[in-house]
Enzyme design. Structure first.
Site, PDB file in Angstrom:
ATOM      1  N   GLY B  72       1.940  -6.479   6.963  1.00 28.68           N
ATOM      2  CA  GLY B  72       1.578  -7.604   7.814  1.00 28.68           C
ATOM      3  C   GLY B  72       0.708  -7.204   8.976  1.00 28.68           C
ATOM      4  O   GLY B  72       1.130  -6.488   9.869  1.00 28.68           O
ATOM      5  N   THR B  73      -0.520  -7.657   8.939  1.00 28.99           N
ATOM      6  CA  THR B  73      -1.483  -7.273   9.974  1.00 28.99           C
ATOM      7  C   THR B  73      -2.747  -8.070   9.776  1.00 28.99           C
ATOM      8  O   THR B  73      -3.018  -8.525   8.671  1.00 28.99           O
ATOM      9  CB  THR B  73      -1.879  -5.789   9.784  1.00 28.99           C
ATOM     10  OG1 THR B  73      -0.827  -4.967  10.193  1.00 28.99           O
ATOM     11  CG2 THR B  73      -3.081  -5.415  10.606  1.00 28.99           C
ATOM     12  N   THR B  74      -3.537  -8.214  10.849  1.00 29.37           N
ATOM     13  CA  THR B  74      -4.959  -8.502  10.649  1.00 29.37           C
ATOM     14  C   THR B  74      -5.736  -7.584  11.564  1.00 29.37           C
ATOM     15  O   THR B  74      -5.465  -7.517  12.765  1.00 29.37           O
ATOM     16  CB  THR B  74      -5.299  -9.958  11.014  1.00 29.37           C
ATOM     17  OG1 THR B  74      -4.358 -10.819  10.417  1.00 29.37           O
ATOM     18  CG2 THR B  74      -6.694 -10.305  10.553  1.00 29.37           C
TER      19      THR B  74
END
Lengths: 208, 276
Positions: B72-74
């Site tokens: 989970g990341t951007t």
């Protein structure tokens, strides 16, 4: 996010051998899952002045394996003073692929090796990830091959001129644009003959 | 025994001679500093299988199970006429649980090199620190800073050795060297791409949407800051696993500067007010 095995065939390679040349083309998309990360990615590796290795497959494996072969071919030249022939380079590549296949870390790569030999003339070698090797007058890799191999069967002649070979290539790429589900906007095209490797105009030609 | 390990004596001597205690939990000293065989000291009284079961996919602790890593990341980075913009979110998630909203996903390797992190936090932090060490060694040996191309190639080759062993890392190496601004994407598959614009993580598709629509090479500096911030913001809005704050860096010829760190909640209200 790594690609599932079914995703690995979306890339396209094609090679057409003429009487004194080999024409090769590869798409320019570097994809990760559903995203096109790069639109101008070059999938061809220059093994020597007259040998090109086209490489598609699993994300990191392609570059790692192709550069390994590339450096070893160059090392052979440095050690022995003369270059490997295309046939020898193809068999060397196949042997390495077969050895790695039988190890804990197989390389999942599909290859086309194209070259021009002073004595034997032009040669096109088809290799797949199970390290099968076949010398062929024309060949293609990827899902796009399902659409274009029959075009090559229908229109290929051993005595094609360079212009006719490019037209045959354009026929194949038009079919991909028409029927292939993936958008492959541009292809790198190169031609190998007795004078070496020549870059040709990227196909399809973009808007002026 | 620690001294034997440091001397590097061969295995057949060590085997079965000095200690009947094989497991590290049996020994009084759990920490083998500089030992040749690193061992993991497990806390006494905890059953490792039970402790780790929530982090795996399987039900009953079968052999060969692997820890399920979340991505989970951007993160994003793009080149423009005034250098390279780097923007990341700051949410660290473990499944559906938000571990922290204040995670630093940009590693400052040296004043001219930045690395972003997506995928497994542990893998990214560790391997980018190893990269930082290698860059420093390069500078000491060659008396000049390492190029962005070489730094990214070092990282790609390091992780390529661990192919198939479950590393999870998607990183962008950004810097400014003799050839100008440099941006490379490197991931755990060993893929290494040079380009003008990349985004990684679970929210990357949302970030690409906003970035591609608003991008021009000749953006001014304030416009580029705005574009990078908005792209991450919109990704955090749609992607459940991204959020927290938007951390922005600008890589210039004189090195990187940290531009801003703004909470996405506040950004939401600011952008909403602008739209009216």
């Amino acid at each position: 996010m790594s690609n599932p095995p079914s995703c690995r065939n979306m890339e396209y390679l094609i090679g057409i051998q003429g009487p004194d040349f080999v024409l090769v083309a590869a798409d320019n998309v570097a994809a990760s899952s559903i995203i096109q990360m790069k639109h101008d990615y070059d999938k061809m590796f220059k093994l020597s002045d007259k040998i090109l290795l086209l490489c598609v497959g699993e994300a990191g494996d392609t570059v790692q394996f192709a550069e390994y072969i590339q450096k070893n071919v160059q090392l052979y030249k440095m050690r022995n003073g003369y270059e490997l022939s295309p046939a020898a380079a193809a068999n060397f590549t196949r042997k390495n692929l077969a050895d790695y296949l039988r190890s804990r870390t197989p390389y999942h790569v599909n290859l086309l090796l194209a070259g021009y030999d002073e004595t034997d003339g032009p040669g096109l070698y088809y290799m797949d990830y199970l390290s099968a090797l076949a010398k062929a007058p024309f060949a293609a890799h990827g899902y796009g091959a399902f659409l274009t191999l029959s075009i090559l069967d229908r229109y290929y002649r051993p005595d094609l001129t360079r212009e006719e070979a490019v037209d045959l290539l354009k026929k194949c790429l038009e079919e991909l644009n028409k029927r292939f589900i993936m958008n492959l906007p541009s292809f790198t095209v190169r031609l190998i003959d007795k004078d070496g490797i020549h870059d040709m105009e990227k196909l399809p030609v973009g808007p002026k | 025994m620690a001294l034997l390990d440091v001397c590097g004596i061969s295995d057949w001597v060590k085997e079965d001679t000095f200690s009947a205690q094989k497991a590290s939990v049996d020994r009084v000293n759990h920490f083998n500093f500089a030992a040749r065989e690193p061992e993991l000291a497990v806390p006494i009284g905890v059953d490792p299988a039970e402790f780790l079961k929530p982090f795996t996919d399987c039900e009953d602790g079968v052999e060969g199970v692997t820890i399920k890593l979340e991505h989970g990341t951007t993160t994003l980075a793009f080149k423009f006429q005034h250098g390279v913009m780097v923007a990341v979110d700051s949410r660290a998630s473990a499944g559906a649980y938000v571990s922290t909203q204040m995670f630093k996903k940009v590693i400052e390797i040296n004043p001219y090199l930045l690395g972003t992190m997506s995928g497994s936090a542990a893998d990214c932090v560790y391997w980018e620190r190893v990269l930082a060490r290698e860059c420093r060694i390069y500078k000491l040996r060659n008396k000049e800073r390492i190029s962005v191309s070489a730094a990214s190639k070092l990282l790609a080759n390091m992780v390529a050795n661990y192919r198939g062993m479950g590393l999870s890392m998607g990183t962008m190496i950004c810097g400014w060297d003799k050839k100008g601004p440099g941006l490379y994407y490197v991931d755990d598959n060993g893929l290494r791409l040079s380009g003008n614009m990349f985004s990684t993580g679970s929210g990357n598709s949302y970030a690409y949407g906003v970035m591609d629509s608003g991008y021009r090479y000749d953006l001014t500096v304030p416009e580029a800051y705005d574009l990078a911030q908005r792209a991450i913001f919109h990704a955090t809005h749609r992607d459940a696993y991204s959020g927290g704050t938007v951390n922005m860096y600008h890589m210039q010829e004189t090195g990187w500067i940290k531009v801003s760190q703004e909470d996405v909640g506040e950004l939401y209200h600011r952008f909403a007010a602008e739209k009216k």
